[in-house]
Motif scaffolding. Structure first.
Motif, short mmCIF file in Angstrom:
data_model
loop_
_atom_site.label_atom_id
_atom_site.label_comp_id
_atom_site.label_asym_id
_atom_site.label_seq_id
_atom_site.Cartn_x
_atom_site.Cartn_y
_atom_site.Cartn_z
N HIS A 182 0.84 -1.20 0.00
CA HIS A 182 0.00 0.00 0.00
C HIS A 182 0.87 1.24 0.00
CE1 HIS A 182 -2.35 3.22 2.09
NE2 HIS A 182 -3.25 2.85 1.20
N LEU A 183 1.89 1.25 0.85
CA LEU A 183 2.81 2.39 0.91
C LEU A 183 3.47 2.63 -0.45
CD1 LEU A 183 4.58 4.53 2.23
CD2 LEU A 183 6.00 2.69 3.19
N ALA A 184 4.01 1.57 -1.05
CA ALA A 184 4.67 1.70 -2.35
C ALA A 184 3.69 2.19 -3.42
CB ALA A 184 5.28 0.36 -2.76
N ALA A 185 2.47 1.65 -3.38
CA ALA A 185 1.47 2.03 -4.38
C ALA A 185 1.04 3.49 -4.22
CB ALA A 185 0.26 1.10 -4.29
N VAL A 186 0.88 3.95 -2.99
CA VAL A 186 0.55 5.35 -2.75
C VAL A 186 1.71 6.24 -3.18
CG1 VAL A 186 0.04 7.09 -0.99
CG2 VAL A 186 -1.08 4.87 -0.88
N TRP A 187 2.94 5.80 -2.91
CA TRP A 187 4.11 6.58 -3.31
C TRP A 187 4.12 6.82 -4.82
CZ3 TRP A 187 7.16 9.87 -1.21
CH2 TRP A 187 8.31 10.28 -1.90
N GLY A 188 3.57 5.91 -5.57
CA GLY A 188 3.53 6.05 -7.03
C GLY A 188 2.50 7.04 -7.53
N THR A 189 1.69 7.62 -6.65
CA THR A 189 0.67 8.58 -7.08
C THR A 189 1.20 10.00 -6.93
OG1 THR A 189 -0.39 8.87 -4.90
CG2 THR A 189 -1.11 7.00 -6.24
N LYS A 190 0.80 10.86 -7.86
CA LYS A 190 1.20 12.27 -7.77
C LYS A 190 0.51 12.96 -6.62
CE LYS A 190 0.21 13.50 -12.03
NZ LYS A 190 0.13 14.34 -13.25
N GLU A 191 -0.75 12.58 -6.36
CA GLU A 191 -1.57 13.30 -5.39
C GLU A 191 -1.09 13.11 -3.95
OE1 GLU A 191 -6.26 13.45 -4.02
OE2 GLU A 191 -5.75 12.74 -6.02
N LYS A 192 -0.59 11.91 -3.62
CA LYS A 192 -0.18 11.62 -2.24
C LYS A 192 1.29 11.21 -2.12
CE LYS A 192 -4.26 12.00 -0.22
NZ LYS A 192 -4.52 13.02 0.81
N GLY A 193 1.95 10.95 -3.25
CA GLY A 193 3.27 10.38 -3.21
C GLY A 193 4.38 11.28 -3.70
N TYR A 194 5.14 10.77 -4.66
CA TYR A 194 6.43 11.36 -5.03
C TYR A 194 6.36 12.84 -5.37
CZ TYR A 194 4.82 10.89 -9.88
OH TYR A 194 4.11 11.01 -11.04
N GLU A 195 5.33 13.27 -6.11
CA GLU A 195 5.28 14.66 -6.56
C GLU A 195 5.04 15.63 -5.41
OE1 GLU A 195 2.22 16.68 -9.44
OE2 GLU A 195 3.90 15.92 -10.65
N VAL A 196 4.25 15.21 -4.43
CA VAL A 196 3.99 16.04 -3.25
C VAL A 196 5.29 16.41 -2.55
CG1 VAL A 196 2.91 16.07 -0.96
CG2 VAL A 196 1.69 15.08 -2.91
N TYR A 197 6.25 15.47 -2.55
CA TYR A 197 7.49 15.65 -1.81
C TYR A 197 8.65 16.11 -2.70
CZ TYR A 197 4.83 13.21 1.74
OH TYR A 197 3.86 12.85 2.65
N GLY A 198 8.35 16.38 -3.96
CA GLY A 198 9.39 16.88 -4.85
C GLY A 198 10.45 15.86 -5.20
N ILE A 199 10.06 14.58 -5.28
CA ILE A 199 10.97 13.48 -5.60
C ILE A 199 10.65 12.96 -7.00
CG2 ILE A 199 11.85 11.23 -4.85
CD1 ILE A 199 12.32 13.29 -2.71
N HIS A 200 11.68 12.47 -7.69
CA HIS A 200 11.44 11.88 -9.01
C HIS A 200 10.50 10.68 -8.90
CE1 HIS A 200 14.20 14.39 -11.16
NE2 HIS A 200 15.23 14.03 -10.43
N LYS A 201 9.73 10.48 -9.95
CA LYS A 201 8.83 9.33 -10.01
C LYS A 201 9.64 8.03 -10.07
CE LYS A 201 6.59 8.32 -13.90
NZ LYS A 201 5.57 8.39 -14.99
N PRO A 202 9.18 6.98 -9.39
CA PRO A 202 9.88 5.69 -9.49
C PRO A 202 9.86 5.17 -10.92
CG PRO A 202 8.21 5.64 -7.75
CD PRO A 202 8.01 6.91 -8.50
N GLY A 203 10.91 4.41 -11.27
CA GLY A 203 10.94 3.78 -12.58
C GLY A 203 10.01 2.58 -12.67
N ALA A 204 9.70 1.99 -11.51
CA ALA A 204 8.78 0.85 -11.47
C ALA A 204 8.37 0.59 -10.03
CB ALA A 204 9.42 -0.41 -12.06
#
Length: 330
Positions: A182-204
């Motif tokens: 769940h954590l990894a899947a949420v991290w992959g979303t722009k709304e709650k994950g990587y983009e919120v924190y200014g981190i590059h999107k995961p490659g997979a």
């Protein structure tokens, strides 16, 4: 040393070995008595690859002076003491390659690192990839978004130390299992994950029996037996607080958060999983297909929950397949 560890070794015996003392809090976090007294074999040694993973820990200790790292600086611990929980465990692979951030599961109550952390890292190391096992904050009601904050802090730490660890940040992957899924899947979303924190999107993303749908979990809870309902309520309280509602839980239900820029996804699950209903993974598969996101799905008839590497099951070799998928899409 390693030769003294066997399937009959209890978790207590493992944790009290002098040479493994630094890992004693990180085989299972928030250890309870029932876990303490069980044997390695009780956790599916062959299916999960536990003994080869412990052997790899010994190998890494021989070659490295430091393996476990604080994610947050100590001055932050005084303001937020629970940040002291957050660690990265470095299991090195070949230099100058992307890495995998591994998020073990445990219902956001604890992390099953011995089952879904070290064995995954050991296999990734064999394939030449470094793995960093994330020990994120758990064991609290209304916990989220702290684990997402921990993921962001861990990735910033790795970025700041990429030369030391000999890694590249581009196209990193995140592997998560159950609640860690769940954590990894949420991290992959722009709304709650990587983009919120200014981190590059995961490659997979590699998602193992992920509890991606809090809404589906609520439905399952409502028709569960009393004993199952009690455990499910505690899990949902960690996501939505004591007075959780369907609307509040939907805030972290991944199927509602995905878009066409969602990372490529490799998804595994067992149809007889008694903890996380495979319907959640069916929902995710539908969304990945609808959004035209690159994905690969592998389901099996029987395997239960927490099968980790799944050695000897229908999904034997899934991690090597996931890595091949990652290499294809990057």
């Amino acid at each position: 040393m390693f030769e003294s560890v066997s399937v009959d070794t209890t978790i207590e015996e493992l944790c009290t070995k002098k040479e493994l003392s630094q890992f004693s809090d990180y085989f299972f976090t928030h250890m309870t008595e029932d876990v303490w007294k069980r044997r390695i074999g009780d956790y599916g040694n062959e299916r999960c690859g536990i003994l080869p993973a412990i052997k790899r820990i010994y190998e890494v200790m021989e070659a490295n002076t430091q393996i476990i790292y604080d994610v947050y600086p100590k001055e932050e611990w005084e303001k937020e003491p629970d940040k002291e929980q957050v660690k990265l465990i470095h299991m090195p692979g070949d230099p100058d390659k992307p890495f995998v951030l591994v998020c073990p599961g445990g219902g956001y109550a604890r992390e099953w690192v011995l089952v879904e952390g070290y064995p995954i890292a050991e296999q990734l190391n064999r394939m030449g990839y470094s793995a960093f096992i994330l020990i994120y904050r758990t064991g609290q009601k209304n916990l989220l978004p702290k684990p997402m904050e921990d993921t962001a802090a861990a990735l910033r730490f790795l970025d700041a130390n990429r030369e030391k660890f000999q890694i590249t940040m581009e196209d990193y992957a995140v592997a998560g299992f159950s609640a860690g899924g769940h954590l990894a899947a949420v991290w992959g979303t722009k709304e709650k994950g990587y983009e919120v924190y200014g981190i590059h999107k995961p490659g997979a993303l590699f998602l193992g029996y992920p509890s991606i749908s809090t809404v589906q979990f609520l439905k399952d809870m409502e028709r569960a037996s009393d004993s199952q309902r009690e455990a499910a309520v505690k899990y949902l309280e960690r996501i939505g607080g004591e007075n959780f509602t369907k609307e509040g839980l939907a805030e972290y239900s991944v199927e509602y958060l995905m878009d066409q820029e969602y990372p490529p996804c490799y998804l595994i699950h067992s149809k007889d999983d008694p903890v996380v209903n495979i319907e959640a993974s069916y929902l995710m598969e539908e969304q990945l297909k609808r959004l035209n996101v690159p994905y690969r799905v592998r389901f099996m008839e029987q395997g239960g929950h927490s099968f980790g590497l799944g050695n000897g099951t229908e999904l034997d070799g899934w991690l090597a397949d996931a890595v091949s998928f990652w290499e294809e899409v990057r």
